[in-house]
Scaffold this motif. Structure first.
Motif, PDB file in Angstrom:
ATOM      1  N   SER A   1      14.565 136.140  11.144  1.00  0.00           N
ATOM      2  CA  SER A   1      13.171 136.567  10.953  1.00  0.00           C
ATOM      3  C   SER A   1      12.125 135.724  10.959  1.00  0.00           C
ATOM      4  O   SER A   1      12.274 134.695  10.702  1.00  0.00           O
TER       5      SER A   1
ATOM      6  N   MET B   1       8.356 145.211  11.464  1.00  0.00           N
ATOM      7  CA  MET B   1       8.006 146.111  10.511  1.00  0.00           C
ATOM      8  C   MET B   1       6.482 145.196  10.465  1.00  0.00           C
ATOM      9  O   MET B   1       6.084 144.273  10.426  1.00  0.00           O
ATOM     10  N   THR B   2       5.510 146.508  10.464  1.00  0.00           N
ATOM     11  CA  THR B   2       3.930 146.137  10.417  1.00  0.00           C
ATOM     12  C   THR B   2       3.248 147.124   9.785  1.00  0.00           C
ATOM     13  O   THR B   2       3.607 148.181   9.419  1.00  0.00           O
ATOM     14  N   GLY B   3       1.996 146.795   9.433  1.00  0.00           N
ATOM     15  CA  GLY B   3       1.114 147.980   8.766  1.00  0.00           C
ATOM     16  C   GLY B   3      -0.139 147.115   8.434  1.00  0.00           C
ATOM     17  O   GLY B   3      -0.406 145.808   8.366  1.00  0.00           O
ATOM     18  N   ASN B   4      -1.152 147.803   7.802  1.00  0.00           N
ATOM     19  CA  ASN B   4      -2.418 147.316   7.486  1.00  0.00           C
ATOM     20  C   ASN B   4      -2.437 146.530   6.122  1.00  0.00           C
ATOM     21  O   ASN B   4      -3.249 145.570   5.752  1.00  0.00           O
ATOM     22  N   VAL B   5      -1.242 146.671   5.376  1.00  0.00           N
ATOM     23  CA  VAL B   5      -1.103 145.902   4.017  1.00  0.00           C
ATOM     24  C   VAL B   5       0.148 145.395   3.952  1.00  0.00           C
ATOM     25  O   VAL B   5       0.802 144.912   2.986  1.00  0.00           O
ATOM     26  N   THR B   6       0.903 145.320   5.266  1.00  0.00           N
ATOM     27  CA  THR B   6       2.180 144.697   5.215  1.00  0.00           C
ATOM     28  C   THR B   6       2.149 143.307   6.459  1.00  0.00           C
ATOM     29  O   THR B   6       1.303 143.636   7.275  1.00  0.00           O
ATOM     30  N   THR B   7       2.494 142.097   5.924  1.00  0.00           N
ATOM     31  CA  THR B   7       2.635 140.958   6.776  1.00  0.00           C
ATOM     32  C   THR B   7       3.588 141.453   8.097  1.00  0.00           C
ATOM     33  O   THR B   7       4.721 141.525   7.808  1.00  0.00           O
ATOM     34  N   PRO B   8       3.071 141.492   9.523  1.00  0.00           N
ATOM     35  CA  PRO B   8       3.958 141.707  10.451  1.00  0.00           C
ATOM     36  C   PRO B   8       5.035 140.760  10.475  1.00  0.00           C
ATOM     37  O   PRO B   8       5.094 139.666  10.348  1.00  0.00           O
ATOM     38  N   THR B   9       6.429 141.415  10.417  1.00  0.00           N
ATOM     39  CA  THR B   9       7.638 140.780  10.336  1.00  0.00           C
ATOM     40  C   THR B   9       8.641 141.330  11.510  1.00  0.00           C
ATOM     41  O   THR B   9       8.742 142.345  11.632  1.00  0.00           O
TER      42      THR B   9
ATOM     43  N   ILE C   1       7.546 135.690  10.701  1.00  0.00           N
ATOM     44  CA  ILE C   1       6.333 136.502  10.725  1.00  0.00           C
ATOM     45  C   ILE C   1       5.335 135.879  11.719  1.00  0.00           C
ATOM     46  O   ILE C   1       5.339 134.962  12.296  1.00  0.00           O
TER      47      ILE C   1
END
Length: 406
Positions: free
Chosen positions: A323, A300-308, A325
């Motif tokens: 899991s 899971m990743t994104g500009n407001v999400t910590t890549p996990t 980060i």
């Protein structure tokens, strides 16, 4: 040669030049006479001939012939003629006209080549064609298709070096910036390409099985290609690998084909370089039971999400889920894998490299990962996939398994 023409169909004559039939015939003979008076060869076209009344068409062509015309041209200006209609028209004109007959067919209904061939069957002496079928609206009769039909199907003797047909088509494509579609006959990228398993098997044994036979890629300066897609068969993949001196065993070959189909199912078209990268990655995997057997990977990743990243794997037959980060999805995934080993080994990533095999956002990426244990031993492994995160994790898992086996 000077080519002169005038509209002869009622619809063009009345709405473009606004002349009577008699005036048009007089214009035609005067133009032909003017050309001949200056010592030049002359071709005359009755523009929109295929929508011109036949009796009037014959009359104006006869007048042009009597004025000294060397060749008459019969244009299907708006591409509305059927092949059988073209055959009948040229047959009728051939009985009335003694000088050579030329044709000029447009492709509005995709019949320009067929109409040109029918005209020649009916007695026409030559056909006007264009490279890549370029021309007004939907274009004109294509040179490559017309030439190769006459040469290969009709057995005609032509003063044309057909080996340069593809090269010429690609040169014109570059200069005009009008692309050649992949499925265009004779010169298209797929004209001699095969993907389906039964097709590739047959072509590799005898190319005539799924090609015309009377026209080979060598005749037009093309090359035969085996396309590795979701329909790729074992025979084609093995032959492609053998050509690169890669000789996987049956188990490895099955794994390679599985990866090829997985990537192709996502819409990616694999090149030879892609195949070789996949094969090398599979063939360099350690033999025997792996210490780590990857089962699931999600990120899971994104500009407001910590890549996990979440990894599920069997570690020495014990199912583990972990899991982690990271600064990006690849970093998070690799940290999750190294963490899932736990007490089994103290392993760190020594080096990491990603290389795109082909261009484009859907390129197959080759990932090389080096891992190091507490004793300083370093092992490198590679993987190839259109999914960079998965390729990175797979390369890392392979390197760890190799190191643990050593």
């Amino acid at each position: 040669m000077v080519h002169t023409f005038v509209s002869t169909s009622d619809i063009q004559r009345e709405h473009t030049i606004r002349k009577s039939r008699e005036e048009v015939q007089q214009m035609a003979t005067q133009a032909v006479g003017y050309v001949k008076d200056h010592g030049l060869r002359c071709m005359f076209s009755a523009m929109d001939a295929t929508r011109t009344d036949l009796d009037y068409l014959v009359a104006i062509y006869r007048a042009a012939e009597e004025a000294g015309c060397d060749i008459i041209n019969v244009p299907d200006t708006v591409g509305v003629m059927s092949p059988s209609g073209m055959y009948n028209l040229i047959s009728d004109l051939r009985q009335e006209i003694s000088i050579p007959i030329d044709t000029h067919c447009h492709n509005d209904f995709g019949l320009a080549v067929a109409n040109s061939l029918m005209a020649i069957e009916a007695g026409a002496n030559q056909a006007q064609v264009t490279v890549n079928g370029l021309g007004e609206r939907a274009g004109n009769a294509d040179l490559a298709e017309t030439v190769m039909s006459l040469k290969s199907i009709y057995g005609a003797s032509l003063n044309i070096n057909t080996e340069y047909v593809v090269e010429t088509a690609r040169m014109v494509e570059r200069y005009t910036t009008v692309p050649i579609t992949a499925h265009r006959p004779v010169v298209g990228e797929n004209a001699f390409a095969h993907e389906s398993g039964i097709h590739t098997h047959g072509v590799l044994e005898n190319s005539d099985t799924f090609e015309p036979g009377i026209m080979t890629p060598e005749m037009v300066g093309h090359t035969r290609r085996i396309v590795l897609g979701k329909h790729a068969g074992k025979h084609a993949v093995r032959r492609s690998l053998e050509a690169a001196n890669l000789n996987p065993n049956d188990e490895q070959l099955n794994h390679i084909i599985e990866k090829v189909k997985t990537i192709a199912d996502k819409g990616k078209r694999l090149t030879d370089a892609d195949l070789y990268a996949i094969a090398c990655a599979v063939m360099h995997k350690p033999m025997g039971k792996p210490a780590i057997d990857l089962k699931e990977l999600s990120v899971m990743t994104g500009n407001v999400t910590t890549p996990t990243a979440v990894v599920k794997a069997l570690v020495n037959d014990e199912e583990r889920v972990l899991s982690n980060i990271g600064i990006g999805p690849v970093d998070a995934a690799l940290k999750a894998v190294t963490g899932i080993i736990g007490e089994h080994a103290n392993i760190s990533i020594h080096d990491f490299r990603i290389e795109a095999i082909t261009g484009g956002s859907d390129a197959v990426a080759e990932v090389i990962v080096g891992v190091q244990d507490e004793n300083g031993r370093i092992v490198s492994a590679r993987s190839a996939s259109a999914d960079i995160v998965y390729a990175s994790v797979e390369a890392l898992v392979t390197a760890i398994n190799m190191l643990l086996q050593k």
